[in-house]
Motif scaffolding. Structure first.
Motif, PDB file in Angstrom:
ATOM      1  N   VAL A 222       0.866  -1.181   0.000  1.00  0.00           N
ATOM      2  CA  VAL A 222       0.000   0.000   0.000  1.00  0.00           C
ATOM      3  C   VAL A 222       0.908   1.238   0.000  1.00  0.00           C
ATOM      4  CG1 VAL A 222      -1.849   1.259   1.151  1.00  0.00           C
ATOM      5  CG2 VAL A 222      -1.772  -1.249   1.281  1.00  0.00           C
ATOM      6  N   GLU A 274      -0.436  -3.040  -8.196  1.00  0.00           N
ATOM      7  CA  GLU A 274      -1.533  -3.875  -8.700  1.00  0.00           C
ATOM      8  C   GLU A 274      -1.186  -5.359  -8.634  1.00  0.00           C
ATOM      9  OE1 GLU A 274      -2.551  -1.558 -12.472  1.00  0.00           O
ATOM     10  OE2 GLU A 274      -4.510  -1.984 -11.573  1.00  0.00           O
ATOM     11  N   ASP A 279      -2.748  -1.022  -2.875  1.00  0.00           N
ATOM     12  CA  ASP A 279      -3.600   0.149  -3.065  1.00  0.00           C
ATOM     13  C   ASP A 279      -2.745   1.411  -2.895  1.00  0.00           C
ATOM     14  OD1 ASP A 279      -5.860   1.709  -3.415  1.00  0.00           O
ATOM     15  OD2 ASP A 279      -7.032   0.684  -1.876  1.00  0.00           O
TER      16      ASP A 279
END
Ligand SMILES: [Zn+2]
Length: 338
Positions: A222, A274, A279
């Protein structure tokens, strides 16, 4: 080992004085699996602590990269880049920086008895300049932003100075991979479920991706960006067809000069995020300040942007997380900077 172009695959030697391929593509590093990367330049081998902490509703694992020799995770990239450069007989290295990278490269250049020249924007914090001076680096202050510093260094590279840029030179990212391997060992041969990292020019996101790929399993990566400058966040949302937030107003007072508005390796970062099922999260200034206090109350003094991972994790898991999720947060830089 050699560099190759991400677009046309043309090969370049590691000691090339080209910044990127003649076609405009960025370099990537080719390394055979059994090839050993030189590590001859060292300030002392550091394994940073991994400590449990409660943050809001969640338990996290803090990786204290603020304890690296110059105070940031960038020492990993610098150690490898400078070691390889030294092994190739390079004696003079230069880079542009507005933050930690200059100190890391300058310190390792000093340890390797090499000359280092740093191009920095005029508004560079005084403490950072003092640190560069202590390492014996030559600092060139450039009027304007970090983009201006970047344009300036390129004018002066010639065949004399080797470009030690964390954004352009893939040897830097090669060094950051050690963070993935070290975490894997500290967790007893386990890959964590999540890792939250600030994303500027992408050396952490891409370095972790490549490091965990060598191990064979990816955590969800992330990436965290400031709500005031979030090109990666916008790019991911655009790709997924999600609505975009309004463009934030430019605010040079609050460090916009130092944010990376057009990261060179944006697509590589997107691919890493991805592929990992990760994210991109944005955090505000006050969320960063709250996270800085959280860390401070545990006796950890982190620089404000180094609190991005913690601020984002609290936001990402507002109602807590499953007990078996290991959430790793590198505290990327010391508060003693600036
Ligand atoms: Zn090319």
């Amino acid at each position: 080992m050699y560099f190759y172009c991400e677009k046309c695959k043309k090969q370049y030697p590691l000691n090339t004085h080209s910044i990127r391929c003649s076609c405009g593509g960025l370099f990537r590093l080719h390394k055979d699996p059994d090839e050993i990367v030189p590590d001859g330049v060292s300030i002392g081998h550091m394994i940073t602590p991994l400590v449990r902490a409660q943050a809001g509703n969640i338990e996290v694992l803090l990786k204290l990269e603020n304890l690296q020799p110059t105070g940031s995770y960038k020492d990993r990239g610098a150690a490898t880049l400078v070691s390889v450069a030294k092994s190739l007989g390079i004696e003079k290295i230069a880079l542009d920086t507005a933050g930690y990278a200059g100190a890391s490269i300058a310190a390792y250049a000093a340890a390797g008895d090499m000359k280092c020249r740093v191009y920095a924007p005029e508004g560079m914090p005084k403490g950072a300049l003092q640190q560069l001076d202590a390492y014996g680096a030559e600092t060139v202050l450039v009027p304007g932003t970090r983009m201006d510093a970047c344009a300036e260094v390129k004018k002066h590279l010639g065949t004399d100075w080797y470009y030690a840029s964390p954004a352009y030179n893939p040897l830097f990212i090669e060094g950051v991979k050690s963070l993935a391997h070290e975490l894997y060992e500290q967790l007893g041969g386990v890959v964590p479920e999540y890792i939250f990292v600030p994303a500027g020019n992408g050396s952490l996101v891409i370095g972790l991706y490549l490091g965990f790929m060598e191990i064979g399993r990816l955590p969800r990566i992330v990436a965290v960006q400031s709500a005031g400058c979030a090109p990666l966040y916008r790019a991911l949302r655009e790709k997924l067809g999600l609505p975009l937030p309004p463009e934030p107003p430019q605010d040079p007072v609050n460090g916009q000069n130092y944010a990376i508005e057009r990261p060179k390796r944006l697509n590589e970062m997107l691919f890493a995020i991805e592929s990992s099922g990760g994210d991109v999260v944005t955090v505000t200034q006050s969320e960063l300040q709250d996270a800085q206090k959280d860390l401070g109350h545990r006796g950890i003094y982190a620089e404000l942007t180094a609190c991005a991972g913690l601020a984002a994790a609290k936001k990402f898991f507002p109602h807590g997380k499953p007990d078996n999720y290991r959430v790793v947060i590198p505290v990327t830089g010391s508060g003693f900077k600036g």
